[in-house]
Write an enzyme that holds these catalytic residues in place. Structure first.
Site, mmCIF file in Angstrom:
data_model
loop_
_atom_site.group_PDB
_atom_site.id
_atom_site.type_symbol
_atom_site.label_atom_id
_atom_site.label_comp_id
_atom_site.label_asym_id
_atom_site.label_seq_id
_atom_site.Cartn_x
_atom_site.Cartn_y
_atom_site.Cartn_z
ATOM 1 N N THR A 20 0.903 -0.607 -0.171
ATOM 2 C CA THR A 20 0.312 0.128 -0.124
ATOM 3 C C THR A 20 1.338 1.516 -0.295
ATOM 4 O OG1 THR A 20 -0.287 -0.162 2.472
ATOM 5 C CG2 THR A 20 -1.985 -1.454 0.898
ATOM 6 N N TYR A 77 12.164 -6.205 5.655
ATOM 7 C CA TYR A 77 12.453 -7.872 5.257
ATOM 8 C C TYR A 77 13.469 -7.232 4.578
ATOM 9 C CZ TYR A 77 10.366 -4.218 1.208
ATOM 10 O OH TYR A 77 10.229 -3.252 0.800
ATOM 11 N N ARG A 217 -3.973 -9.662 -15.001
ATOM 12 C CA ARG A 217 -3.692 -10.956 -15.854
ATOM 13 C C ARG A 217 -1.811 -11.250 -16.176
ATOM 14 N NH1 ARG A 217 -8.236 -13.578 -19.517
ATOM 15 N NH2 ARG A 217 -7.660 -11.236 -20.265
ATOM 16 N N ASP A 250 1.034 -2.950 -7.593
ATOM 17 C CA ASP A 250 1.461 -1.814 -6.944
ATOM 18 C C ASP A 250 0.490 -0.451 -7.096
ATOM 19 O OD1 ASP A 250 1.360 -3.541 -4.495
ATOM 20 O OD2 ASP A 250 3.481 -2.615 -4.597
#
Ligand code: ADP
Length: 297
Positions: A20, A77, A217, A250
């Site tokens: 986000t 991370y 997709r 995103d």
């Protein structure tokens, strides 16, 4: 989240990102001054938290919904490229400040409910919250929608963040029920609901009952429909040098919303989302340099 990029015990580059967050940054860029993005999350009171906030402000985000929770830390991370060139992520986020965002009687986000034109959240926003926080977030979205704001849900499904797939299914179903716009990655929809084929997942996404639905997709054409209108199939861009697909979805979301919030049609918005995402995957990193996308703005 904080990002560490590099090999174990090697020199690691520090950065920051998150789904986000990436969307908020790209939305600010694409809004070209006409759209202001507030980012609602929580940080700690440590040096890294303060420096993160300083950098987010430089990225142009409005930060007065950010909570500071003493004793908590930002999630972290590490990205490491393995011998085959695949990127591997390791996360330390079980006790992140963001998880505790709703652990207060009224968050700044809820207190200012009358101010928002649109609210964007994702499957990861839900995944990191405890059950109480999920309920609060979904109740907020529902109340906001009742007031006439646009509620947008992006189905980023990360199985490792959900201890129980049944809980994830229930939570996503509630999110679809409060959303007027659903941005669906077909692969994620298939994985979450266990469809035997991608075609079945796409058919189910087309049948969700959400007012406006976009089905992504990868390189295949993007499907979009609003209200009782027809489905449009919008081609993606040809990208000959895909170097890093981080933030494809995103950035698509930001491109799409930047156009929809300014009154463009769903087809136009999808085309722009596809153009922006194509540019992002042709560069390294979640947030590409502004000058690498300046011609799109
Ligand atoms: P996510 O990042 O959400 O998993 P996708 O893989 O479906 O989502 O990609 C999101 C968007 O990124 C697509 O809708 C498309 O616009 C763009 N995209 C992704 N892969 C490619 C590709 N190989 N070529 C062109 N565009 C792509």
């Amino acid at each position: 989240m904080l990002e560490l990029n590099g090999a174990a015990f090697g020199a690691m580059q520090q950065s920051y990102g998150g789904d986000t967050f990436n969307t908020a940054v790209y939305l600010t860029r694409c809004g070209a001054g006409a759209i202001k993005a507030w980012y609602a999350t929580a940080l700690g009171d440590d040096a890294l938290s303060l420096e993160l906030e300083r950098r987010w402000a430089q990225d142009g985000l409005a930060l007065d919904l950010v909570r500071h929770i003493p004793g908590r830390m930002p999630g972290l991370y590490q990205i490491q490229v393995d011998a085959q060139g695949e990127r591997r992520f390791s996360f330390w986020r079980d006790n992140s400040a963001a998880k505790a965002y709703f652990e207060i009687a009224e968050t700044p986000l809820e207190a200012r409910i009358g101010e928002w034109d649109a609210f964007y959240f994702s499957g990861i926003s839900l995944a990191i919250l405890p059950a109480d926080g999920q309920n609060r977030l979904l109740a907020f979205a529902q109340a906001l929608r009742k007031r006439g704001a646009t509620v947008v849900f992006d189905n980023n499904y990360r199985p490792s963040l959900w201890p129980d797939i049944a809980v994830a299914r229930d939570c996503f179903s509630r999110a679809f029920a409060v959303a007027d716009t659903a941005l669906i990655t077909a692969d994620d929809h298939q994985a979450l609901f266990g469809f035997d084929s991608l075609a079945l997942a796409v058919a189910a996404a087309q049948d969700l009952g959400v007012f406006e639905v976009v089905i992504k997709r990868g390189a295949a054409p993007t499907l979009v429909r609003s209200g009782s209108g027809p489905w449009h199939s919008v081609p993606t861009q040809t990208v000959t040098n895909v170097v890093d697909t981080t933030a494809a979805g995103d950035s698509f979301a930001a491109g799409y919303l930047s156009r929809r919030l300014r009154g463009n049609t769903p087809e136009d918005a999808t085309q722009f989302g596809n153009r922006l995402a194509a540019r992002v995957i042709a560069h390294h990193g979640a947030i590409i340099p502004l000058d690498a996308m300046a011609d799109l703005l």
